[in-house]
Design an enzyme around this catalytic site. Sequence first.
Site, short mmCIF file in Angstrom:
data_model
loop_
_atom_site.label_atom_id
_atom_site.label_comp_id
_atom_site.label_asym_id
_atom_site.label_seq_id
_atom_site.Cartn_x
_atom_site.Cartn_y
_atom_site.Cartn_z
N HIS A 275 -4.57 1.38 7.40
CA HIS A 275 -3.19 1.88 7.38
C HIS A 275 -3.00 3.05 6.57
CE1 HIS A 275 1.37 1.28 7.81
NE2 HIS A 275 1.36 1.96 6.77
N GLU A 276 -3.61 2.83 5.27
CA GLU A 276 -3.55 3.89 4.19
C GLU A 276 -4.37 4.96 4.42
OE1 GLU A 276 -0.92 3.61 2.55
OE2 GLU A 276 -0.54 1.52 2.98
N GLN B 217 3.25 9.91 1.30
CA GLN B 217 4.40 9.12 1.09
C GLN B 217 5.16 9.33 -0.08
OE1 GLN B 217 2.40 5.24 2.14
NE2 GLN B 217 4.33 4.96 3.26
N CYS C 69 5.87 -0.42 6.81
CA CYS C 69 5.56 0.88 5.96
C CYS C 69 6.60 1.24 5.15
CB CYS C 69 5.09 1.89 7.13
SG CYS C 69 4.55 3.34 6.48
N LEU C 70 6.59 1.73 4.07
CA LEU C 70 7.58 1.79 3.11
C LEU C 70 8.36 3.23 3.58
CD1 LEU C 70 6.00 1.02 -0.22
CD2 LEU C 70 7.77 -0.20 0.99
N GLY D 294 0.81 -1.18 0.04
CA GLY D 294 -0.03 -0.15 -0.02
C GLY D 294 0.91 1.27 0.24
N HIS E 110 -2.72 7.19 7.01
CA HIS E 110 -1.64 8.11 6.27
C HIS E 110 -2.34 9.43 5.81
CE1 HIS E 110 2.35 6.31 5.92
NE2 HIS E 110 1.71 5.20 5.73
#
Length: 191
Positions: free
Chosen positions: A150-151, A52, A108-109, A47, A154
């Site tokens: 999660h997204e 990000q 997480c990236l 994701g 963000h």
Amino acid sequence: MSKELSIETYGADVLRMTAEPVESVTDGLRKLADDMVLTMHRANGVGLAAQQVGHTEAVCVIDVPAEYDVEQKGGPRLNPGVKMPLVMFNPVITEASDDDTRAQEEGCLSFPGINGNVERPWRVKVRYLDRSGKEREQELVGYFARAAQHEIDHLNGRLFIDRFTYVKRLAVRGKLNRLKADTLAGRAGGE
Ligand code: NI
């Protein structure tokens, strides 16, 4: 042609900004979403949210590998009807199974090398605009529901470390401080 975007890491101010809902889904926004999908795939992520990649339009992308879309290894798919990658503009959670929550490990990236358990509802309903600007509502279960939460976090400037237990936060404090210092010095990410 899609292009790979650079990923913002912990310490970048944009990760704490709240995304702005889009008024309509334009070609420019579809291009951004395509670039995000490519960036997510290249980074082996499941994701990615706008902040990000340094943007504040409310868009996120998710691609859960089929083998994760199960309750138990080898079991039936939990979300067989959901086409991936899923692109969502202005996503909001309209229902959540607050009586059925589970803790599972997330990464997480924007936090290379940091993982931790996060407790979240097992099922959610998400309302969003699809690539064509059409409003949809989708129920998601399991890992896919987790990824969506999660997204969407963000997009609200909320990060998964905020949901760690106090003890876990203490345990990763050193790593987080180093990552933030690397981000501010321009050394993080971009391998
Ligand atoms: Ni993330």
